[in-house]
Structure formats: C-alpha cells, structure tokens
Design an enzyme around this catalytic site. Structure first.
Site, PDB file in Angstrom:
ATOM      1  N   ASN A  53       1.359  -1.103  -0.445  1.00 51.43           N
ATOM      2  CA  ASN A  53       0.157   0.379   0.004  1.00 51.43           C
ATOM      3  C   ASN A  53       0.847   1.398  -0.465  1.00 51.43           C
ATOM      4  O   ASN A  53       0.478   2.303   0.706  1.00 51.43           O
ATOM      5  CB  ASN A  53      -0.831   0.038   1.240  1.00 51.43           C
ATOM      6  CG  ASN A  53      -1.900   0.761   0.702  1.00 51.43           C
ATOM      7  OD1 ASN A  53      -2.262   1.383  -0.099  1.00 51.43           O
ATOM      8  ND2 ASN A  53      -2.838   0.535   1.738  1.00 51.43           N
ATOM      9  N   HIS A 103      -8.285   3.481   8.461  1.00 51.62           N
ATOM     10  CA  HIS A 103      -8.646   2.137   8.121  1.00 51.62           C
ATOM     11  C   HIS A 103      -9.730   1.767   8.529  1.00 51.62           C
ATOM     12  O   HIS A 103     -11.352   1.623   7.688  1.00 51.62           O
ATOM     13  CB  HIS A 103      -8.257   1.287   8.471  1.00 51.62           C
ATOM     14  CG  HIS A 103      -7.182   0.530   7.536  1.00 51.62           C
ATOM     15  ND1 HIS A 103      -5.657   1.442   7.624  1.00 51.62           N
ATOM     16  CD2 HIS A 103      -6.500  -0.132   7.079  1.00 51.62           C
ATOM     17  CE1 HIS A 103      -4.702   0.886   6.638  1.00 51.62           C
ATOM     18  NE2 HIS A 103      -5.515   0.012   6.649  1.00 51.62           N
TER      19      HIS A 103
END
Length: 420
Positions: free
Chosen positions: A243, A274
């Site tokens: 990521n 998140h």
C-alpha cells in the site's frame, strides 16, 4: 490542520455508520472506500498548499519542496483531482502536481535527468504507449483473482483459532499455517490495487519517464511491489512495499510533521483511517511494537552479518522467515476484525511476539533516526539489491512542474535539481 481534522472526522462518521448500522463483522465494498481515497487527497492537497504558500522554502523537507503547490487551485482543478473517474473508486492516491501535469498533457515531456542535473533527451518521446504495462498488470490481476478464488478459500485465516487445530497441532505446524493462510489472503489486495493501477495507466496516467535502457516506466502511482513483499527481510521493508501510496500519505501528513513519537502517531492515524473495527487498532498497535523492536534489533546486530556473502545470505533467510511470521502474527486481528477472536488467537500464542518485542526494546538501545533523512540503511536481501535501487528512485520521483514554469525547467526530484 482544520481540513485534516474535518476530513478525517467525516470519514470516521462514515465508517461508524457502515460498521455499526449496516454490516458489522464483514468488509464490504461501499461508500466508505471512495471516502478513504478522497480523504487522502483532500488532506494531502491541504498540506501541499500550506507548504507552498504559507511556509518558508528552507523549512521544508526535499519531498515537501517537490510537492508544494504555489498557486491556489481553481474549483474545477480541485474537483477534478478529487473526483476523477480513474481513481474515484479504489485510488490510488497521487500528488496534485503529478495529476495536473498529466491533465495538462505535460507528463510525457518530462526528460530523463542524469545525476549531474543535465538533461538527456536520448529517449524522449511524445506519446509513450501504456499497452505493455497495462497487459502485464492485467495478467497479474488475473493470476491474483484465480489464486483468490481457488487457494484462498481452502486456507481460511479463521482456522488459526479453531479449537481442534490449536489443541492438536504442534507449534511449527501452527506457525506454518499462520504464514500460508495470511499469504493466501494477500492476492485480493494484489488484484484490486494492480487493477486500479492498470486503469490509470490505460488512461495515460502513471508514466514516470524512462529507465537507462529507454524502456518506459508506468509505476508512478503503483501501490505495491509483490516480489519485495513476499521476500521482505524486515518489517520496514514489508511496509514500504505494501500500500505504497497510503504509506507515503502517512509519511507526508503525519510522520514528517509529528512533534513527538512519530512512529506511534503514524500507526494510530493509519488505524483511524482504515476504520473503526477493534481489530484494526490491535493490528496497528502491535505494529508499533514490531516496528520499534525490529528497528532496534537491526541497528544493533545487522552489521555483524554483512561482511561475508555467505553469512549475509543466511542472515537474510533467517530475517525473511522471522519477518513473514511477525507480519502474519500482527495482521491476524486486521482480518478477524473483532476483539474476541483476536484475543483468542493472541492468547493461544501466549502473546509470544508481543513479549519478545518488549524484551528486545528493553535489551537493545533504540537509536534515534532523523526524520526526513535521505539515506536509510539497506535492508534488502542480497538477491534483490538491484530492485532496492529502483525503489529508492521511485519513492523520490515526483513531478516538480508548475504552471508558471516552462517544460525545459521540469526535472525529477530524484536528483534534487529543483528550479524554483
């Protein structure tokens, strides 16, 4: 900062709504996904405008100078950057300057720059084709999807907390299954991020110049490097290749600007971004321990094993095994989501890696690392040294163009030849 707090707060409200009202206990593709990407873009651009218009140039880090926006975007430019069709669903994040350079048709005109700052026009082209890069990435997408549809289903992460498995399996078997089950869980991310990258490339975005052989590079906004992930020999190496654009966002908006405990603040921000599942917080708080322990261990013992190639190879193999187990151990709550199954897993392992990390931090001194340092200790295994050099180039490769500059003044940041 106001923009950052508002955007992150609104995202948190969206996450709470999704989790506690709609579908607790499962991850679904819904409105919160695009909101996560837009939050990154809004906050990134806010800091880039602040750096370019309200801070002194000498107070900025090299990467902040590269990305600083010197002119307030128009409403059309702002909405185009945040809501363009290529990245509205799954991203990945890109810098405002890179996006505007692409939209204005100037990204293909960037010339290959040499280390001495001179421009090499040997490989300059006007319209490089993304077809090969897109085809390769679509092939990776197909293989990742096939793996996910077949192998992943037979290796569920939840089996790690199965009562019968925990009671009958030996420790080596349990750790081996932990590794393979978490490895099998990664292809769905490989699929999503590689497909998003391919979509941007197909539209012409993502071109990053040419290598020394004149081959086009379409990895400006790539979000992962699969080979480096699977062969990581340190916790940091894994995080640097997983990521990628989110890691860069965390670095730019938090790590480089934090006044104290930047590592802890960055992991907490990552957990908040998140979502609100407890498992995210357990994973990232565990990640803080793992990161600090791995850094302390590497700084204190690695130099004893790099003199001999044979010893270095053995060291790399051992650290690869340790890293893969540590990563798998850390991210189990991220997959399980809830507190009870996460603590069931950790208690079944007697919190062994948590305790080991604390012992390492107590025994070995943690050397301070200067934030924003341009040089980092190499942690690559001997078989991927060449790839690390390319990674460093990619991480420091940003578009330095401005609307008021001519194309001849456009150079890459990898050589810090900024012409402000």
């Amino acid at each position: 900062r106001y923009c950052f707090v508002f955007a992150l707060g609104y995202l948190t409200v969206c996450q709470i709504t999704r989790v506690y009202i709609f579908d607790y206990g499962q991850y679904s593709a819904d409105f919160s996904g695009p909101m996560m990407i837009i939050t990154q873009k809004i906050t990134s651009l806010a800091f880039e405008i602040h750096d370019g218009m309200f801070r002194k140039n000498e107070d900025l880090t090299p990467s902040q100078r590269c990305l600083a926006v010197r002119r307030m975007p128009s409403l059309l430019e702002y909405l185009s950057y945040n809501c363009n069709f290529m990245g509205i669903l799954a991203g990945p994040l890109c810098s405002y300057k890179d996006y505007i350079t692409f939209i204005e048709g100037r990204s293909y005109q960037l010339q290959q720059s040499e280390a001495n700052g001179k421009e090499d026009t040997k490989y300059e082209q006007t319209d490089p084709s993304p077809n090969i890069a897109v085809a390769q990435k679509l092939l990776i997408c197909g293989l990742s999807l096939l793996f996910h549809m077949t192998i992943t289903k037979t290796l569920p992460v939840e089996y790690n907390i199965d009562d019968n498995f925990r009671a009958t399996a030996s420790w080596p078997v349990r750790f081996f299954y932990l590794y393979v089950s978490l490895m099998a869980a990664r292809p769905k991310y490989y699929f999503a991020w590689t497909l998003a990258d391919a979509i941007n490339n197909a539209a012409g975005f993502g071109f990053r110049g040419y290598d020394k052989n004149g081959v086009t590079r379409w990895d400006l906004i790539s979000n992962l490097r699969i080979q480096q992930i699977e062969f990581s020999t340190s916790f940091k190496m894994f995080l640097d290749n997983w990521n990628i654009q989110t890691a860069l966002w965390l670095k730019r908006v938090c790590y480089e600007r934090a006044t104290f405990s930047p590592t802890i603040q960055t992991f907490i921000l990552s957990a908040i971004w998140h979502g609100v599942y407890p498992g995210y917080y357990l994973t990232f708080l565990t990640g803080v321990l793992m990161t600090l322990a791995a850094r302390a261990l590497r700084n204190n013992i690695r130099h004893y094993f790099v003199e001999s190639p044979a010893v270095k190879l053995c060291y790399d193999i051992i650290t690869w095994m340790a890293t893969q187990v540590a990563i798998s151990y850390t991210v189990v709550p991220f997959v399980l989501l809830s507190v009870k199954p996460s603590f069931t897993f950790y208690s079944s392992c007697y919190f062994c890696l948590h305790i080991a990390s604390i012992v390492v931090l107590l025994v070995f001194p943690l050397k301070r690392t200067q934030k924003g340092s341009k040089k980092h200790e190499s942690i690559q295994p001997v078989w991927s040294k060449k790839l690390e050099e390319e990674n460093l180039l990619q991480k420091n490769s940003y578009s330095t163009t401005n609307n008021s500059f001519s194309q001849k003044q456009e150079v890459t940041c990898r050589y810090q030849a900024l012409k402000q």
